[in-house]
Each structure stands twice: as structure tokens, then as C-alpha cells.
Write a protein that holds these residues in place. Structure first.
Motif, short mmCIF file in Angstrom:
data_model
loop_
_atom_site.label_atom_id
_atom_site.label_comp_id
_atom_site.label_asym_id
_atom_site.label_seq_id
_atom_site.Cartn_x
_atom_site.Cartn_y
_atom_site.Cartn_z
N ASN A 43 0.82 -1.22 0.00
CA ASN A 43 0.00 0.00 0.00
C ASN A 43 0.85 1.26 0.00
N THR A 44 1.99 1.24 0.71
CA THR A 44 2.87 2.42 0.73
C THR A 44 3.47 2.67 -0.65
N VAL A 45 3.93 1.61 -1.30
CA VAL A 45 4.48 1.75 -2.66
C VAL A 45 3.42 2.33 -3.59
N LEU A 46 2.20 1.84 -3.45
CA LEU A 46 1.12 2.31 -4.32
C LEU A 46 0.81 3.79 -4.09
N VAL A 47 0.73 4.20 -2.82
CA VAL A 47 0.45 5.60 -2.50
C VAL A 47 1.55 6.51 -3.08
N LEU A 48 2.81 6.11 -2.90
CA LEU A 48 3.93 6.93 -3.38
C LEU A 48 3.98 6.99 -4.90
N LEU A 49 3.74 5.86 -5.55
CA LEU A 49 3.73 5.84 -7.02
C LEU A 49 2.67 6.77 -7.58
N ILE A 50 1.46 6.66 -7.04
CA ILE A 50 0.35 7.48 -7.55
C ILE A 50 0.61 8.96 -7.26
N TYR A 61 -6.96 6.16 -10.11
CA TYR A 61 -5.82 6.06 -9.21
C TYR A 61 -5.93 7.00 -8.01
N VAL A 62 -6.67 8.09 -8.18
CA VAL A 62 -6.95 8.96 -7.03
C VAL A 62 -7.72 8.17 -5.97
N LEU A 63 -8.73 7.42 -6.41
CA LEU A 63 -9.52 6.60 -5.49
C LEU A 63 -8.68 5.47 -4.92
N LEU A 64 -7.81 4.88 -5.76
CA LEU A 64 -6.93 3.81 -5.29
C LEU A 64 -5.96 4.30 -4.22
N LYS A 65 -5.48 5.54 -4.38
CA LYS A 65 -4.56 6.10 -3.39
C LYS A 65 -5.26 6.23 -2.03
N HIS A 66 -6.50 6.67 -2.06
CA HIS A 66 -7.26 6.79 -0.81
C HIS A 66 -7.51 5.41 -0.19
N LEU A 67 -7.82 4.43 -1.04
CA LEU A 67 -8.05 3.07 -0.54
C LEU A 67 -6.78 2.52 0.11
N PHE A 69 -4.16 4.22 1.35
CA PHE A 69 -3.84 4.97 2.57
C PHE A 69 -4.72 4.49 3.73
N MET A 70 -5.99 4.27 3.43
CA MET A 70 -6.91 3.81 4.46
C MET A 70 -6.56 2.39 4.93
N ASP A 71 -6.13 1.54 4.00
CA ASP A 71 -5.75 0.17 4.37
C ASP A 71 -4.52 0.16 5.28
N ILE A 72 -3.59 1.09 5.05
CA ILE A 72 -2.43 1.21 5.93
C ILE A 72 -2.89 1.54 7.35
N LEU A 73 -3.80 2.49 7.47
CA LEU A 73 -4.31 2.88 8.78
C LEU A 73 -5.14 1.76 9.41
#
Length: 316
Positions: A43-50, A61-67, A69-73
Motif C-alpha cells: 500500500n505504501t508503494v502504491l500511495v507513493l507511485l500514484i 488512481y486517485v480513489l486507489l490512493k485513498h483506498l 492509505f486507508m488500508d495502511i491505517l
């Protein structure tokens, strides 16, 4: 004596946990920590890539970034405390800490339900109405949708958490590995049937309605796919849709099973096992299923690693 029982308990609660203090418990903890590491890294790699790759600045990908980030939390709200309690042998959690964990858990579950629905709508518009996609879905709309998902999940959580933490409790032993609404209701001194009815209505809005929308969206997508002339394109689309629906069904199924059953039908062992699905498994699988199998994400990864490798060679 009756008056004593009706006093709200404000001391520390005891989390009975998921793991037994034996060799199998340690093995299971190791497996959970591996899953936690995979979830955090993916999830961290995905957030940083996006965030850093401009080509991924699209509504999907905006929605994926939120998903992500939320999964990390979400997974961080569960696993670190579970591991600490097992290793230290300490099972207590403060009244305030328990309330905060409930607030986070309900917020993340509700928000994820809404974000998954927004993502299915994005895919429906992209595949079924491609010419109208720039109008129906753009970055501004996707940001507003993500913000609305967070707002809805947090407001619902404030209401649920406030009610649960104001209940009077007859004991402090929670048969779960986290402070969770249904587990808390079991140790309440009062009749919670009215509250359970409210939870059922809330769950219908956050679980049944979004799940129905997702099924309809993917149903329309599959209808379009069936009319594709290329068998390879059909096979790829079926593979993607089936993997998405498998994760969605696991997440929604576990949430519906947890929050929409009457309290009398709940057992501690069932709740613990089901709790793993939406607090640990879903955050681990989401980046793999939704993103790391995606061609655009893989290209962005190769580009990042290629730049890093070239930079190291030049410095060498």
C-alpha cells in the motif's frame, strides 16, 4: 446490587486476543506479521507511485490512493497492538483507548465500503460510457467522491462510538482481539436491541446498498465484455473482474456477517475469525488485486526502479 450493575464501567478493558500462548500462537503471530509487512509495503508503494507519477493522476488512481492509505491505517489499528499484547503478555486497554480503536475501526470499514463503490462506478463509466468519461468522472469529481466517502465513514463512526462508549458494562473482558462494537455489546448491562436495529439500518446503507451497486456495475461491465470480439480481451477482463469481485465479496461478506446479525447469533470464535478478513486480509490483498497487477502501475514501478538503477550506476 442492581444499582451497582448499572454503573458505566470506566476502567481498563481486557482483550482476550486471538492467539494462544503456545508454539502455534507464535507461528500464527509470525504469519500475521508477514501479512502486515506485505500490506504496509504494498500500500505504501502504491500511495507513493500514484502521488509522484503524473501519468497516474487519473480518477481511478486517485480513489486507489485513498483506498491504500486507508488500508495502511486500518491494519495498523489492529496488528501492532495484537503483537504487543501477545509478546508482552499484557492484555489490558484503557477505556479511552478502546473507544478510539472502535472509532477508527468503524470509520475505516465504512469508508472502505463507500470507496470500493466509487471505484466500481469509475470502472463502469470507463468501460460502458467511455465517451462520457471525462464529463462523468474527472479528478475533481474523484476527489469530491473520496472526501464524501471519508466524511460518511467518520460521521457514522462518531455516532456508533458515542453510543457504545456510553453504555453501562457489567464486566471488562472483551472476547476479541480488538475493541469491536459487537464484542462490546455482549458485556453491556442493558438491553441493546434498539441499538442493534439502528446498526442494522446503518449497515444496510454502508454494506447492502454499496454491494448491490458494485454487483450491478460489474454486471454491466461483463455485459459489455461478452460483446468483445477478442477472446484474449474477454479472458483478461473476466480475470480482472473475478479477482476484484472475490476481494469485494470477502470484505462485504465478512462485514455483513459481523454487523447485520442479531447479538444472540454471535459467537466469540466466529467474530475473531471474521474480523481477520476485513482488518488484515483485505488490506493485504487490495494492493495486489487492484493495482500491482495493473499494467500502468507496473510500468510506473519499472520506471522508478530504472531511474534508481541508472542513478546508482552513474554515481558508481
Amino acid at each position: 446490587m442492581r444499582e451497582e450493575k448499572n454503573q458505566t464501567f470506566v476502567g481498563d478493558f481486557i482483550l482476550q486476543g486471538l492467539l494462544d500462548p503456545d508454539q502455534y500462537g507464535l507461528l500464527f503471530l509470525s504469519l500475521i506479521l508477514i501479512m502486515y509487512t506485505v500490506a504496509i509495503m504494498g500500500n505504501t508503494v502504491l500511495v507513493l507511485l500514484i502521488h509522484f507519477d503524473i501519468q497516474l493522476h487519473t480518477p481511478m488512481y486517485v480513489l486507489l490512493k485513498h483506498l491504500s492509505f486507508m488500508d495502511i491505517l486500518n491494519i495498523s489499528n489492529t496488528v501492532p497492538m495484537m503483537a504487543f499484547n501477545y509478546i508482552s503478555g499484557r492484555k489490558s486497554i484503557t477505556f479511552a483507548g478502546c473507544g478510539f480503536q472502535i472509532f477508527l475501526c468503524v470509520s475505516f470499514v465504512g469508508t472502505e465500503c463507500l470507496i470500493l463503490t466509487a471505484m466500481s462506478y469509475d470502472r463502469y463509466v470507463a468501460i460502458c460510457h467511455p465517451l462520457r468519461y471525462p464529463i462523468l468522472m474527472n479528478n475533481r469529481i474523484s476527489v469530491l467522491m473520496a472526501g464524501g466517502c471519508w466524511f460518511g465513514g467518520i460521521i457514522n463512526s462518531i455516532i456508533q462510538t458515542t453510543y457504545v462508549m456510553l453504555l453501562p458494562y457489567c464486566g471488562n473482558s472483551i472476547e476479541h482481539f480488538i475493541c469491536e462494537v459487537e464484542a462490546m455489546l455482549r458485556i453491556s448491562c442493558v438491553d441493546t436491541s434498539k441499538y442493534e436495529e439502528n446498526v442494522f439500518v446503518s449497515s444496510a446503507f454502508f454494506f447492502l446498498l454499496p454491494f448491490s451497486i458494485i454487483l450491478v456495475s460489474y454486471g454491466q461491465i461483463l455485459r459489455i465484455v461478452l460483446h468483445m470480439k477478442s477472446m484474449e480481451a474477454q479472458k483478461k477482463a473476466f480475470s480482472t473482474c473475478s479477482s476484484h469481485l472475490a476481494v469485494v465479496a470477502m470484505f462485504y461478506g465478512s462485514c455483513i456477517f459481523t454487523y447485520m446479525r442479531p447479538k444472540s447469533y454471535h459467537t466469540p470464535s466466529q467474530d475473531k475469525v471474521i474480523g481477520i478478513s476485513y482488518t488484515i486480509l483485505a488490506p493485504m490483498l487490495n494492493p495486489v488485486i487492484y493495482s500491482l497487477r495493473n499494467k500502468d502501475v507496473l510500468c510506473a514501478l519499472k520506471k522508478v526502479f530504472g531511474k534508481a538503477l541508472s542513478h546508482r550506476i552513474e554515481n558508481f
